[in-house]
Design a protein around this motif. Sequence first.
Motif, PDB file in Angstrom:
ATOM      1  N   ALA A  98       0.823  -1.211   0.000  1.00 18.33           N
ATOM      2  CA  ALA A  98       0.000   0.000   0.000  1.00 18.33           C
ATOM      3  C   ALA A  98       0.858   1.262   0.000  1.00 18.33           C
ATOM      4  O   ALA A  98       0.367   2.353  -0.350  1.00 18.33           O
ATOM      5  CB  ALA A  98      -0.935   0.000   1.212  1.00 18.33           C
ATOM      6  N   HIS A  99       2.139   1.131   0.379  1.00 15.88           N
ATOM      7  CA  HIS A  99       3.056   2.278   0.411  1.00 15.88           C
ATOM      8  C   HIS A  99       4.249   2.059  -0.523  1.00 15.88           C
ATOM      9  O   HIS A  99       5.282   2.718  -0.371  1.00 15.88           O
ATOM     10  CB  HIS A  99       3.551   2.513   1.843  1.00 15.88           C
ATOM     11  CG  HIS A  99       2.454   2.686   2.839  1.00 15.88           C
ATOM     12  ND1 HIS A  99       1.680   3.828   2.920  1.00 15.88           N
ATOM     13  CD2 HIS A  99       1.971   1.833   3.790  1.00 15.88           C
ATOM     14  CE1 HIS A  99       0.786   3.684   3.885  1.00 15.88           C
ATOM     15  NE2 HIS A  99       0.936   2.492   4.415  1.00 15.88           N
ATOM     16  N   THR A 100       4.107   1.133  -1.484  1.00 17.27           N
ATOM     17  CA  THR A 100       5.197   0.769  -2.389  1.00 17.27           C
ATOM     18  C   THR A 100       4.882   1.248  -3.799  1.00 17.27           C
ATOM     19  O   THR A 100       3.834   0.921  -4.355  1.00 17.27           O
ATOM     20  CB  THR A 100       5.398  -0.760  -2.397  1.00 17.27           C
ATOM     21  OG1 THR A 100       5.693  -1.204  -1.076  1.00 17.27           O
ATOM     22  CG2 THR A 100       6.539  -1.149  -3.326  1.00 17.27           C
ATOM     23  N   ALA A 121      -2.850 -12.085 -10.917  1.00 16.37           N
ATOM     24  CA  ALA A 121      -2.026 -11.758  -9.752  1.00 16.37           C
ATOM     25  C   ALA A 121      -1.660 -10.283  -9.740  1.00 16.37           C
ATOM     26  O   ALA A 121      -1.758  -9.603  -8.704  1.00 16.37           O
ATOM     27  CB  ALA A 121      -0.765 -12.616  -9.759  1.00 16.37           C
ATOM     28  N   ALA A 122      -1.227  -9.773 -10.887  1.00 17.14           N
ATOM     29  CA  ALA A 122      -0.834  -8.370 -10.955  1.00 17.14           C
ATOM     30  C   ALA A 122      -2.008  -7.444 -10.673  1.00 17.14           C
ATOM     31  O   ALA A 122      -1.861  -6.419  -9.993  1.00 17.14           O
ATOM     32  CB  ALA A 122      -0.235  -8.068 -12.324  1.00 17.14           C
ATOM     33  N   ALA A 123      -3.189  -7.803 -11.169  1.00 18.10           N
ATOM     34  CA  ALA A 123      -4.370  -6.963 -10.949  1.00 18.10           C
ATOM     35  C   ALA A 123      -4.673  -6.819  -9.464  1.00 18.10           C
ATOM     36  O   ALA A 123      -5.085  -5.737  -9.001  1.00 18.10           O
ATOM     37  CB  ALA A 123      -5.571  -7.551 -11.687  1.00 18.10           C
ATOM     38  N   LEU A 158      -3.922  -2.224  -5.116  1.00 17.34           N
ATOM     39  CA  LEU A 158      -3.402  -1.625  -3.888  1.00 17.34           C
ATOM     40  C   LEU A 158      -2.663  -0.324  -4.160  1.00 17.34           C
ATOM     41  O   LEU A 158      -2.280   0.381  -3.226  1.00 17.34           O
ATOM     42  CB  LEU A 158      -2.454  -2.610  -3.182  1.00 17.34           C
ATOM     43  CG  LEU A 158      -3.057  -3.935  -2.726  1.00 17.34           C
ATOM     44  CD1 LEU A 158      -1.956  -4.850  -2.190  1.00 17.34           C
ATOM     45  CD2 LEU A 158      -4.114  -3.693  -1.652  1.00 17.34           C
ATOM     46  N   GLY A 159      -2.435  -0.019  -5.443  1.00 15.88           N
ATOM     47  CA  GLY A 159      -1.776   1.225  -5.801  1.00 15.88           C
ATOM     48  C   GLY A 159      -0.331   1.096  -6.217  1.00 15.88           C
ATOM     49  O   GLY A 159       0.346   2.105  -6.425  1.00 15.88           O
ATOM     50  N   THR A 160       0.167  -0.136  -6.352  1.00 10.05           N
ATOM     51  CA  THR A 160       1.566  -0.331  -6.730  1.00 10.05           C
ATOM     52  C   THR A 160       1.696  -0.726  -8.193  1.00 10.05           C
ATOM     53  O   THR A 160       0.782  -1.321  -8.769  1.00 10.05           O
ATOM     54  CB  THR A 160       2.219  -1.410  -5.838  1.00 10.05           C
ATOM     55  OG1 THR A 160       3.621  -1.440  -6.086  1.00 10.05           O
ATOM     56  CG2 THR A 160       1.644  -2.788  -6.112  1.00 10.05           C
ATOM     57  N   THR A 161       2.822  -0.385  -8.790  1.00 10.18           N
ATOM     58  CA  THR A 161       3.181  -0.875 -10.117  1.00 10.18           C
ATOM     59  C   THR A 161       3.883  -2.215  -9.952  1.00 10.18           C
ATOM     60  O   THR A 161       4.766  -2.354  -9.099  1.00 10.18           O
ATOM     61  CB  THR A 161       4.105   0.121 -10.838  1.00 10.18           C
ATOM     62  OG1 THR A 161       3.363   1.304 -11.141  1.00 10.18           O
ATOM     63  CG2 THR A 161       4.673  -0.471 -12.113  1.00 10.18           C
ATOM     64  N   VAL A 162       3.500  -3.209 -10.740  1.00 13.26           N
ATOM     65  CA  VAL A 162       4.098  -4.541 -10.670  1.00 13.26           C
ATOM     66  C   VAL A 162       5.000  -4.735 -11.884  1.00 13.26           C
ATOM     67  O   VAL A 162       4.556  -4.599 -13.022  1.00 13.26           O
ATOM     68  CB  VAL A 162       3.013  -5.638 -10.633  1.00 13.26           C
ATOM     69  CG1 VAL A 162       3.659  -7.025 -10.643  1.00 13.26           C
ATOM     70  CG2 VAL A 162       2.122  -5.472  -9.409  1.00 13.26           C
ATOM     71  N   VAL A 163       6.268  -5.056 -11.626  1.00 15.20           N
ATOM     72  CA  VAL A 163       7.237  -5.314 -12.684  1.00 15.20           C
ATOM     73  C   VAL A 163       7.746  -6.735 -12.479  1.00 15.20           C
ATOM     74  O   VAL A 163       8.465  -7.015 -11.519  1.00 15.20           O
ATOM     75  CB  VAL A 163       8.396  -4.304 -12.646  1.00 15.20           C
ATOM     76  CG1 VAL A 163       9.424  -4.634 -13.722  1.00 15.20           C
ATOM     77  CG2 VAL A 163       7.873  -2.883 -12.821  1.00 15.20           C
TER      78      VAL A 163
END
Length: 301
Positions: free
Chosen positions: A183-185, A207-209, A214-219
Amino acid sequence: MTEFDILVVGEANPDLLLRGDVRPRFGQEEQLLTAADLVLGGSAAITAVGCATLGLRTALLAAVGDDFFGALVRDQLTTAGVRLMPYAAGGVPTGVTVILSEPDDRAMLTLPGTIAALRPQDVTDALIQSTRHVHVSALYLQPGLAGGLAEVFKRARSLGRTTSLDTNWDPSGAWASLDDILAHTDVFLPNAAELSAVTGAANPDTAAAQLVALGTTVVMKDGARGARAWWPDGEAAAPGRPVDVVDTTGAGDSFNAGFLAGRLGGHDLPESLRWATVAGSLSTRAAGGTAAQATRADLMP
């Protein structure tokens, strides 16, 4: 003007990298190796060296003991241009990892030692204010830090800094929830297996969705296939670069360095993803995590 572009938080230790007939057979049977290298290891240390090699002003917060292994780590970080921040290890020995490396896989045996010493209070506001970005590596090897990392990242964001996280594998297999931390990442950097384990979803898009919500970018690193990224209003993919692979140790950490150097250099997400896949691929050309890391010239189109 900050002193550093990036503060990497995590572990720094030697890797004893063994290649050849590395699958142990008990019963006092002697096996012969083709190579043995004592190199700088630790996900955080390899990421930090990769960032410095790509021109970022780089600091590393890691617990390192006052012993032979600790001296080796300090010397190699200094040579690479990484500033190791002061930390009193209190007599705890420097951690070490033995890597049994095969062309398409590896096994790792780790003595935690100082690897598990960091605590949330060690990441002070003064340290955070000295940098533009805070990156944390190998979370599951650092339970003391993990318990308060959400608050660390919350403080970082309140001070106007961006954040990123690479958990690496969880040796316990528990895969404790990361929701409070994410949430803070700003950027989460798992590989495909870690993304599935963290979310419980086998499909990467599903999974990424969950995490983007939560507001994070997933790489997501995806080995020789390259990488994919998802963010609230888009997604991208980038292929890996074909190379003659010598050793894959630290490739994911070099990938992280490429991505973060791209973003901190002002590039958009697709271009930063391309930097990441090239950096990760090129790092496999030599034994260990830092010997063949990419330079900025390597990443130019």
